[in-house]
Design an enzyme around this catalytic site. Structure first.
Site, PDB file in Angstrom:
ATOM      1  N   TYR A  95       0.681  -1.193   0.042  1.00 41.95           N
ATOM      2  CA  TYR A  95      -0.081  -0.004  -0.099  1.00 41.95           C
ATOM      3  C   TYR A  95       0.967   1.447   0.025  1.00 41.95           C
ATOM      4  O   TYR A  95       0.359   2.270  -0.659  1.00 41.95           O
ATOM      5  CB  TYR A  95      -1.061  -0.083   1.188  1.00 41.95           C
ATOM      6  CG  TYR A  95      -2.007  -0.864   1.113  1.00 41.95           C
ATOM      7  CD1 TYR A  95      -3.133  -0.472  -0.115  1.00 41.95           C
ATOM      8  CD2 TYR A  95      -2.174  -1.990   1.959  1.00 41.95           C
ATOM      9  CE1 TYR A  95      -4.040  -1.347  -0.281  1.00 41.95           C
ATOM     10  CE2 TYR A  95      -3.491  -2.772   1.673  1.00 41.95           C
ATOM     11  CZ  TYR A  95      -4.315  -2.457   0.598  1.00 41.95           C
ATOM     12  OH  TYR A  95      -5.369  -3.462   0.292  1.00 41.95           O
ATOM     13  N   GLU A 188      -1.023 -28.002  11.331  1.00 42.38           N
ATOM     14  CA  GLU A 188      -1.494 -27.192  10.309  1.00 42.38           C
ATOM     15  C   GLU A 188      -2.545 -26.199  10.594  1.00 42.38           C
ATOM     16  O   GLU A 188      -2.470 -25.065  10.264  1.00 42.38           O
ATOM     17  CB  GLU A 188      -2.074 -28.001   8.803  1.00 42.38           C
ATOM     18  CG  GLU A 188      -2.625 -26.997   8.003  1.00 42.38           C
ATOM     19  CD  GLU A 188      -2.764 -27.926   6.609  1.00 42.38           C
ATOM     20  OE1 GLU A 188      -2.506 -29.140   6.721  1.00 42.38           O
ATOM     21  OE2 GLU A 188      -3.620 -27.389   5.770  1.00 42.38           O
ATOM     22  N   ASP A 240      -3.376 -31.717   7.358  1.00 44.62           N
ATOM     23  CA  ASP A 240      -4.310 -32.400   6.750  1.00 44.62           C
ATOM     24  C   ASP A 240      -3.762 -33.479   5.848  1.00 44.62           C
ATOM     25  O   ASP A 240      -2.746 -33.748   5.531  1.00 44.62           O
ATOM     26  CB  ASP A 240      -4.873 -31.607   5.717  1.00 44.62           C
ATOM     27  CG  ASP A 240      -5.869 -30.764   6.558  1.00 44.62           C
ATOM     28  OD1 ASP A 240      -6.375 -30.901   7.723  1.00 44.62           O
ATOM     29  OD2 ASP A 240      -6.387 -29.549   5.905  1.00 44.62           O
TER      30      ASP A 240
END
Lengths: 349, 481
Positions: A95, A188, A240
């Site tokens: 930005y 995770e 996962d």
């Protein structure tokens, strides 16, 4: 590298550009190629590093000039940060660019330019005071001592907050003092991280818990590496049960292509404990079929140099055979405590 | 009355009829037209239009009939002309007389006199001219001045009139027209080229135009000829062989005397002449197209354009009347941006400003898929289309739109595609070059930023100059800001 040295490196960069222009020449840069094909294993450093292939950025090339100017601006911005003793997130940097008349299409572009500057100077962005957004936390029986300005010498117990502590610049630069833990368990998802804190699994297994939050930020990886090296904590990774989770673990172990130019981030003896394809079968976990994107990813991973080992190829084959995937939360099917009482017990004890 | 339906159109049509006649008269004289149009508004809704030219002047004997009788003067003179003298102008005279009860004033000088002035009214019941006044009055040079007083709306008509005159000089760039409106406006348009166009040659009728009425007229005017010689002498594109073949086909004797033919035989002959396909195309010399050089030059001088391309088609015929189409495609910010180019229509060098939607040229325009020729909503393109013919098939007496004939539509379509291809090439090139300009501008900006932040990084006060290096890189004449 000390701040003074970093400032010198950046100043030299600007001086080169201006001097070249004064000679009536078009400035060029020579950078290491960050493509996946240019990653090689360096046995001395025990990590993957960039190979010898290099690319040239030429300011007389209309396709290069944009990223060339952006790179110089990022260097200028970094120098300002250091001199003012400030930090900026990658998003802030993105930005900020608008105020300087430099525009980036999106943050991915400005992130890429920051990587270019790292490759060009050999200085990690953290040394410029540029950090990612924090999205990673840590919890466990470890005492750290801050070195960050204003907190020098202050000690913090990482069990202070039941939510865990965010891994930011302060923790990244803090020094490990002591620990009662025996392992470091990286998970995770935030959900699993909270579960392990609430059920006091961290006490039962003497574990420091780290929430990776998807692909682990560099600061988190650096902190884990530090705890591994200085407190001698073996690192275990629990993700996962899909190709993406497996790769999160792989990046912690052997590094990512994007950071192959940074030394000291990898933990080669870290271990992925699961969820593996055979866990899905063994624990009769609810699962979903692999999508085309999943299969494509497996195909890519099977050819990736980081997956050369027999064990990794086995996991890939098993995924392909099973054609199913699952999430860490799937253990809840067997009751809220199953993952701690049964699954981790088998994996960790 | 066609063309005089409302007070705005009445002003416009009066000017138009008089200016057309003036231009034709100058063409007959083979002079560069110098025309002056004066409009004086005495009362709020009453005005006087005076048009003065340097043409041939009107032979004195013809003045009353020309200005005071409706449907006078349909000459069998087959060549391209603007007006049909005696019809249009009489309508203007009549309208003026009805609305203001004033006669038309004519002051003319031909090559046989020093000048004569008339005041004429029309006896509407009997359709004959009434001479109110007739006097010898010297005019300084050959030409005609006509004044008509009428009721009309000048304020609303003014823009149309100016547009009409401006476009008239696009189609007749050798003409110079001065317009003076009261004390408020004095403007001269035209005079864009210095050469008088090659005059169209009057041609004999083409056999495809033959009907019983025409045959009668031709027979009346000829001596008592033998049928075959009559055909060869009276029509164009008819020779010994084609005449013999035709007569064998109809079963009329080539040596028959034309005055002895009865109505049935004439009808048969006419039908055969119209349907026989052994005649050549009509003579193109009876037409006066504007031509590439003049057309391009006139549009270039009148409009602000960045593209001009000319295209034309060969001569064709409708019912035996020769016609051809020519056109220019133009690109420029003056034209409205639209998906379909703006069309400027001309018939026999006369701009057509009304009833566009009725015209075959406009209707056909919509049949072309202009997006295929690079026209988008943002394309400021225009087409200038000139239809010229020995006779213009106007759709209505207002003479503002051309009738929908299949031959004309086909030719228009082919011309539009030709012009479309030229437009496409231009638009594509323009897009490429604007991309290139944008690319250079972007480069220049980025190069400047590099130098600026490079200097700031090095701690120098000033950034080194870069524009000369950018110019070096893009040698080839692009402007770099």
């Amino acid at each position: 590298m000390s701040n003074r040295n970093v400032v010198e490196v950046l100043t030299d960069l600007g001086r080169d550009v201006v001097n070249t222009l004064r000679d009536g020449e078009f400035p060029t840069f020579n950078l290491p190629d960050r493509g996946t094909k240019n990653i090689v294993y360096d046995s001395k450093a025990d990590q993957f590093v960039l190979g010898n292939s290099r690319i040239t950025r030429d300011s007389s090339n209309t396709k290069h000039i944009r990223s060339f100017a952006q790179l110089i601006w990022v260097a200028y911005f970094a120098k300002q940060l250091i001199e003012a003793n400030r930090t900026s997130s990658l998003r802030d940097l993105y930005y900020s660019s608008e105020a300087f008349g430099v525009d980036f299409c999106d943050q991915a572009e400005s992130d890429r330019i920051v990587l270019d500057l790292e490759c060009l100077t050999g200085v990690p962005r953290e040394s410029f005071g540029v950090f990612p957004e924090e999205h990673s936390s840590i919890f466990g029986a470890v005492t750290m001592r801050y070195t960050v300005r204003g907190y020098e010498g202050k000690e913090v117990d990482l069990t202070t907050s039941p939510d865990g502590l965010p891994v930011g610049r302060a923790l990244m630069t803090a020094e490990p003092v002591s620990t009662d833990a025996e392992i470091l368990l990286a998970v995770e998802s935030g959900g699993m991280f909270s579960r392990l804190i609430e059920t006091r699994a961290w006490e039962r297994y003497n574990a420091v818990l780290v929430q990776l939050g998807g692909q682990a930020p560099r600061s988190t990886r650096a902190l884990m590496k530090r705890l591994r090296d200085e407190l001698d904590l073996p690192v275990l990774i629990f993700t996962d049960g899909d190709p993406w989770g497996m790769h999160i673990a792989q990046v912690v172990i052997s590094g990512s292509a994007n950071s192959a130019h940074i030394m000291g981030l990898t933990i080669p003896d870290a271990k992925w404990i699961g969820v593996t394809p055979s866990d899905i079968v063994e624990h009769t976990l609810p699962s979903e079929p692999l999508t085309n994107a999943d299969l494509k990813r497996l195909e890519e991973l099977s050819r990736d140099i980081r997956y050369t080992g027999g064990e990794w190829q086995n996991h890939i084959d098993e995924f392909r055979l099973l054609k199913r995937k699952t999430e860490q939360q799937a253990f809840s099917r067997h009751g809220a405590d199953y993952v701690v009482e049964t699954y981790l017990a088998r994996k960790l004890e | 009355m066609a063309g005089f339906g409302n007070p705005t159109q009445a002003v416009y049509s009066t000017v138009r009829e008089l200016v057309e006649n003036s231009l034709d008269a100058c063409e007959d004289a083979q002079r560069l037209p110098r025309i002056r149009v004066d409009v004086e508004s005495s009362l709020s809704d009453t005005l006087t239009v005076t048009v003065s030219d340097n043409g041939t002047g009107v032979p004195h004997s013809q003045i009353p009939e020309s200005f005071g009788r409706v449907l006078y003067g349909s000459k069998y003179d087959r060549r391209q002309r603007r007006g049909t003298f005696g019809l249009g102008v009489t309508m203007a005279v009549l309208h003026g007389q009805i609305t203001t009860d004033s006669p038309v004033l004519i002051h003319t000088r031909d090559d046989k006199s020093h000048g004569v002035a008339y005041k004429i009214l029309v006896d509407i019941e009997r359709n004959v001219p009434v001479i109110e006044e007739e006097q010898v009055r010297k005019r300084n040079y050959e030409g005609t001045t006509v004044s008509i007083r009428l009721r009309g709306d000048l304020k609303r008509a003014q823009e149309r009139v100016l547009e009409y005159l401006r476009l008239s000089t696009v189609a007749s760039p050798h003409a110079k027209i001065q317009i003076v409106i009261d004390d408020s406006l004095d403007l001269t348009v035209g005079g864009l080229v210095d050469t008088v166009p090659v005059p169209p040659i009057p041609s004999k009728p083409h056999p495809r135009a033959a009907d019983v009425e025409l045959l009668r007229k031709l027979i009346d005017r000829s001596e008592n000829k033998k049928l075959r010689s009559f055909l060869i002498d009276s029509f164009q594109q008819v020779g010994d062989r084609s005449a013999s073949r035709l007569l064998r086909f109809v079963g009329l004797h080539p040596k028959a005397e034309v005055r002895t033919l009865n109505r049935e035989e004439l009808s048969l002959l006419g039908q055969a002449l119209r349907s026989f396909d052994g005649f050549g195309r009509p003579d193109i010399r009876s037409l006066s197209p504007i031509g590439a050089d003049d057309f391009l030059k006139s549009i270039e001088s009148t409009f602000n354009t960045s593209l001009l391309r000319f295209a034309n088609r060969g001569s064709c015929e409708w019912e035996g009347n020769a016609f051809m189409l020519e056109g220019v495609v133009a690109y420029g910010d003056e034209f409205p941006s639209a998906e379909i180019p703006t069309i400027y229509r001309f018939a026999n060098r006369v701009p057509l400003l009304y009833d566009a939607s009725e015209c075959v040229l406009t209707k056909t325009l919509k049949r072309v898929n202009w997006s295929r020729y690079g026209a988008r909503g943002s394309t400021p393109a225009a087409l200038f289309i000139h239809f010229c013919s020995t006779k213009v098939p106007y759709k209505a007496a207002g003479k503002q739109s051309i009738a929908h004939l299949p031959q004309i539509e086909e030719e228009a379509l082919a011309l539009y595609r030709k012009l479309g291809r030229a437009l496409n090439v231009f638009v594509k090139k323009k897009e490429r070059s604007s991309r290139e300009t944008k690319r250079i501008r972007e480069f220049s900006k980025m190069f400047g930023l590099m130098a600026r932040y490079g200097a700031a990084l090095a701690g120098f006060e000033k950034a080194p100059p870069t524009s000369h290096m950018v110019r070096l890189l893009f040698e080839g004449g692009f402007d770099v800001q």
